[in-house]
Enzyme design. Sequence first.
Site, PDB file in Angstrom:
ATOM      1  N   LYS A   1      -3.243 -19.647   3.359  1.00  0.00           N
ATOM      2  CA  LYS A   1      -4.244 -20.241   4.246  1.00  0.00           C
ATOM      3  C   LYS A   1      -4.433 -19.357   5.474  1.00  0.00           C
ATOM      4  O   LYS A   1      -3.530 -18.583   5.819  1.00  0.00           O
ATOM      5  CB  LYS A   1      -3.806 -21.658   4.645  1.00  0.00           C
ATOM      6  CG  LYS A   1      -2.473 -21.723   5.421  1.00  0.00           C
ATOM      7  CD  LYS A   1      -2.609 -21.313   6.862  1.00  0.00           C
ATOM      8  CE  LYS A   1      -1.327 -20.940   7.490  1.00  0.00           C
ATOM      9  NZ  LYS A   1      -1.529 -20.204   8.780  1.00  0.00           N
TER      10      LYS A   1
ATOM     11  N   ARG B   1       0.826  -1.212   0.000  1.00  0.00           N
ATOM     12  CA  ARG B   1       0.000   0.000   0.000  1.00  0.00           C
ATOM     13  C   ARG B   1       0.857   1.258   0.000  1.00  0.00           C
ATOM     14  O   ARG B   1       0.343   2.360  -0.112  1.00  0.00           O
ATOM     15  CB  ARG B   1      -0.931  -0.010   1.214  1.00  0.00           C
ATOM     16  CG  ARG B   1      -2.052  -1.031   1.116  1.00  0.00           C
ATOM     17  CD  ARG B   1      -2.832  -1.146   2.396  1.00  0.00           C
ATOM     18  NE  ARG B   1      -2.011  -1.660   3.481  1.00  0.00           N
ATOM     19  CZ  ARG B   1      -2.452  -1.888   4.711  1.00  0.00           C
ATOM     20  NH1 ARG B   1      -3.713  -1.638   5.000  1.00  0.00           N
ATOM     21  NH2 ARG B   1      -1.653  -2.356   5.638  1.00  0.00           N
TER      22      ARG B   1
END
Length: 324
Positions: free
Chosen positions: A97, A37
């Site tokens: 995951k 970001r």
Amino acid sequence: MTQPLRLGIVSTAHINRLVIPGAHASEKVELVAVASRDLTRAQEYARTWKIERAYGSYEALLEDSDVEAVYISLPNTMHCEWSVRAVEAGKHVLCEKPLSRHTAEVEQAFDAAERAGRLLTEAFMYRHNPQTARLRQLVDEGAIGEPRVIRTAFSYSLYDPENIRLRADVEGGSLMDVGCYCVSGSRLLGGEPTSVYGQAYIGPTGTDWVFTGALTFPGDVFATFDCGTCLPERDELEVVGGEGSLFLDDPWHCRSPVIEVRRDGSVDRIELDPVDSYRLELENLSDAIGGEAPLLLGREDAVGQARALEALHRSAESGMSVSI
């Protein structure tokens, strides 16, 4: 061999340090881009890890037409959202995951992937390791007779309240971080559970610092597990049958792959060569995209995993067993 899969990484998460070396080492993968970001952070990260391109937003990386697939290592609550965005942008996806503990979100992500004609897979790297394949083979061959009990554990110590794994707002906690391996391993050997019972110790950060669970599978197979972020470092798996048991002291990292076959009062050790599980999961995605191999972990496994995690959380909250 087809051209290497051109891969981008969405985020600069700590887990990337385990995935990137495998990507660089593989002839089937070319790591070409990373996004953060913050552009400066992305550029510094790209220099450190020898990645060609850096982007200051996740959207910018998805707009790069040279990137064929992405590895998503964002916080748990962002996995499905950005998996959908990625497949809709034409990218294949390897998502860290757990994909989600909400079954509906996982279903929606795979629906989006199927509409886009793209592959989506959940990054349980241990499933790609030869140790795991050998374990499954031994069970199938009847090395211990009919399986009856599956026992797993995964824990470590972490007390930094700012660490993302201890933050409730992004659905952290021990079950989501490490207990999901225990659930996955139990499902690998037992199938899909018919009922679960979970118990949790909620720590000061609002996440489960300890989680224990019991799962019932068809055919009178039972699994128990414990996991924690405030316990000693432990990781093990044992499947017990009517004629013996198979014990793994390193079932998840697979750094020292050994399977102990315990039966008739003796222990036989099956030692395997260490292999980078992270490289193998990337190569499976590359091969599947190229039509050279089936995708090991697809929709069925990811939905089953999410359904079990969702039920375990619901059980722990209600104090009751939950049927699936």
